[in-house]
Design an enzyme around this catalytic site. Structure first.
Site, PDB file in Angstrom:
ATOM      1  N   LYS A   1     -84.565  22.239  11.752  1.00  0.00           N
ATOM      2  CA  LYS A   1     -84.566  21.701  10.378  1.00  0.00           C
ATOM      3  C   LYS A   1     -83.575  20.553  10.248  1.00  0.00           C
ATOM      4  CE  LYS A   1     -81.201  25.060   8.811  1.00  0.00           C
ATOM      5  NZ  LYS A   1     -80.821  26.120   7.948  1.00  0.00           N
TER       6      LYS A   1
ATOM      7  N   LEU B   1     -81.520  17.470  16.318  1.00  0.00           N
ATOM      8  CA  LEU B   1     -81.543  18.038  17.659  1.00  0.00           C
ATOM      9  C   LEU B   1     -80.116  18.032  18.224  1.00  0.00           C
ATOM     10  CD1 LEU B   1     -83.315  18.804  20.175  1.00  0.00           C
ATOM     11  CD2 LEU B   1     -83.332  16.365  20.730  1.00  0.00           C
TER      12      LEU B   1
ATOM     13  N   GLY C   1     -88.094  26.457   9.830  1.00  0.00           N
ATOM     14  CA  GLY C   1     -89.131  27.365  10.317  1.00  0.00           C
ATOM     15  C   GLY C   1     -88.921  28.779   9.823  1.00  0.00           C
TER      16      GLY C   1
ATOM     17  N   VAL D   1     -59.790  30.133  18.135  1.00  0.00           N
ATOM     18  CA  VAL D   1     -60.043  28.846  18.804  1.00  0.00           C
ATOM     19  C   VAL D   1     -60.139  27.675  17.826  1.00  0.00           C
ATOM     20  CG1 VAL D   1     -61.659  27.612  20.291  1.00  0.00           C
ATOM     21  CG2 VAL D   1     -61.245  30.034  20.659  1.00  0.00           C
TER      22      VAL D   1
ATOM     23  N   GLU E   1     -52.466  34.067  10.626  1.00  0.00           N
ATOM     24  CA  GLU E   1     -53.309  34.917  11.470  1.00  0.00           C
ATOM     25  C   GLU E   1     -52.938  36.382  11.185  1.00  0.00           C
ATOM     26  OE1 GLU E   1     -55.920  34.720  13.843  1.00  0.00           O
ATOM     27  OE2 GLU E   1     -55.622  36.880  13.598  1.00  0.00           O
TER      28      GLU E   1
ATOM     29  N   HIS F   1     -52.805  17.455  46.723  1.00  0.00           N
ATOM     30  CA  HIS F   1     -51.455  17.220  46.212  1.00  0.00           C
ATOM     31  C   HIS F   1     -51.305  15.769  45.781  1.00  0.00           C
ATOM     32  CE1 HIS F   1     -47.111  17.625  45.903  1.00  0.00           C
ATOM     33  NE2 HIS F   1     -46.997  16.488  46.575  1.00  0.00           N
TER      34      HIS F   1
END
Ligand code: FAD
Length: 455
Positions: free
Chosen positions: A34, A37, A113, A176, A196, A432
């Site tokens: 809808k 993409l 849809g 995240v 949090e 390295h």
């Protein structure tokens, strides 16, 4: 008679990956979306946020360049230009993806849809029936009960479109998405406070990683409150006030609500067609079949990690499953995870606590400190790589924190998924001076032959 071998509802990471692989395998494919993409990841998730994080890194480099003897002055951040840069990145990838889908002869149908039969999706009054159907409608940003998203209270969807930098911002949620936005805003000059409810930031990571990230954020001047839950938020014309359950209050210009994402699977006919669901998620078995034969579900609408590369893998898996190729199942725990804040966090496999719960005391863990790694010293970053193994057995978890450590996740996921023993990795060579050497050093130490490390 089916209109296509495969009808896919949702053109995000899961849906389009499935379409591309199915078409490679010779199936005719109808892909319905809808919106644009590419879905959340390309337009509202991974790519735009990582572009902002890169701009944030550039700002930090400019601000902190003196320590390298390079004198620069950071004159400011032009959010309109930052957004232009970000949109340019998204736009180029979007164009490329559209071309790819077209070149693979996938039929893209634009519109909302609805599943009107077990294998039939209706879009704009037209019905498309597939021999198989894949549900891939993704997820949405959740809020908390009583916390309305409007004005100064926003989710990542609105935060991504800001054309200014808030002076003071509160981020609700230290997962995240929350820590990534906190990191960007701090680099752009905001005063940032994360709230949090769990005892630590990035609470799904190994405890040692969370604690190191907290130390690093403290050093950066990112404020956070952990272990006390949010109670309420009020906004007016001048700002927003957040109150915690212990009565403590915080004031800011805006509040980012980053408390997780819920499945976008309601009101699309799934229940009516008898698809088994639980608390809004579409239930699948380990091979991603729903309870209805020939109907599959992939990506964020299925319970588990919500990551774009999990969506890609699900999509490819389902196309190959339908083609009868019996693809290999990968458990969620072995999917690599990267949090792109500064410093970065990256992990794959079991945390030390999970390994102990599964294997008792028959495990060992080793932390290689980036203090001993030349490239990390050059970059001026601190952190570590922690490797968890079963004694005399394979590595079952790798956990990393430090600038750019996300780039090390590729080798980490190979080690864990190929069930390598530290002794297997210890004989391989790490160039390295790279940060990748720290991976080699951690395995050398666990194999009993530490090089630039104490035993
Ligand atoms: C701010 C943010 C940052 C993120 N960063 C990362 C990251 O760095 N790395 C990472 O791996 N993941 C990241 N993610 C997660 C990642 O974006 C999702 O895991 C991924 O997009 C899920 O893919 P999906 O295909 O399941 O769903 P989506 O990408 O959400 O796609 C679903 C699609 O279905 C369409 N759709 C829904 N309903 C209908 C309907 N009825 N009809 C037609 N079409 C419909 C939608 O328009 C959408 O295009 C991030 C997410 C956010 C929000």
């Amino acid at each position: 008679m089916a209109d296509a071998d495969l009808v896919i509802l949702g053109g995000g990471s899961g849906g389009y990956a499935c379409a591309l692989r199915a078409s490679e395998l010779g199936m005719s494919v109808i892909l319905i979306d809808k919106d644009k993409l590419g879905g959340t990841c390309l337009h509202r998730g991974c790519i735009p946020t990582k572009a902002l994080l890169h701009a944030a890194e550039v700002a930090d480099s400019a601000r902190e360049s003196e320590q390298f003897g390079v004198n620069t002055t950071l004159h400011g951040i032009d959010m309109v230009k930052v957004n232009e840069y970000r949109d340019g990145v998204v736009g180029r990838l979007y164009k490329g993806l559209q071309g790819l889908v077209k070149s693979r002869k996938v039929q893209f149908v634009e519109g909302a849809g609805r599943l009107v039969g077990p294998k039939t999706v209706e879009v704009n009054g037209q019905q498309y029936t597939g021999t198989n159907v894949v549900l891939a409608t993704g997820s949405y940003a959740r809020s908390l009960p009583g916390l309305e998203i409007s004005g100064r209270i926003m989710t990542s969807d609105q935060a991504l479109n800001l054309d200014y930098i808030p002076q003071r911002v509160i981020v609700l949620g230290g997962g995240v998405i929350g820590v990534e936005f906190a990191s960007v805003w701090k680099s752009f000059g905001s005063e940032v406070t994360i709230i949090e409810g769990w005892p630590h930031l990035v609470p799904n990571e190994d405890d040692a990683i969370s604690k190191q990230l907290e130390r690093a954020f403290r050093k950066r001047g990112i404020n956070f409150s952990v272990g006390t839950r949010f109670a309420s938020a009020m906004q007016d014309a001048t700002g927003v006030k957040v109150t915690l359950e212990d009565g403590k209050t915080f004031d800011a210009d805006l509040l980012l609500v980053a408390v997780g994402r819920g499945p976008n699977a309601s009101d699309m006919g799934f229940e009516e067609q008898g698809i088994a669901m639980e608390r809004g998620w579409v239930l699948v078995n380990e091979r991603l079949h729903t309870n209805i034969e020939g109907v599959f579900a992939v990506g964020d609408i299925t319970p588990g990690l919500q990551l774009a590369h999990r969506g890609f893998q699900h999509g490819i898996f389902v196309a190959e499953e339908i083609a009868g190729l019996r693809p290999v199942v990968i458990a969620d725990v072995n999917i690599p995870k990267v949090t792109y804040c500064e410093p970065e966090v990256a992990s794959v496999g079991l945390t030390e606590a999970q390994a102990r719960a599964e294997h008792g005391d028959n495990i060992s863990a080793y932390e290689y400190n980036l203090g001993g790694n030349g490239k990390s010293q050059i970059l001026g970053t601190t952190g570590f790589i922690k490797v968890v193994r079963i004694n005399d057995g394979p590595v079952v978890g790798i956990h990393m924190v430090g600038s750019r450590m996300g780039e090390q996740i590729g080798e980490a996921q190979l080690i864990v998924n190929w069930e390598a023993h530290p002794e297997d990795v210890a004989v391989l060579i790490h160039a390295h001076p790279t940060q990748n050497e720290a991976m080699g050093e951690a395995h050398l130490a666990l194999a009993g032959k530490p090089l630039h490390a104490h035993a």
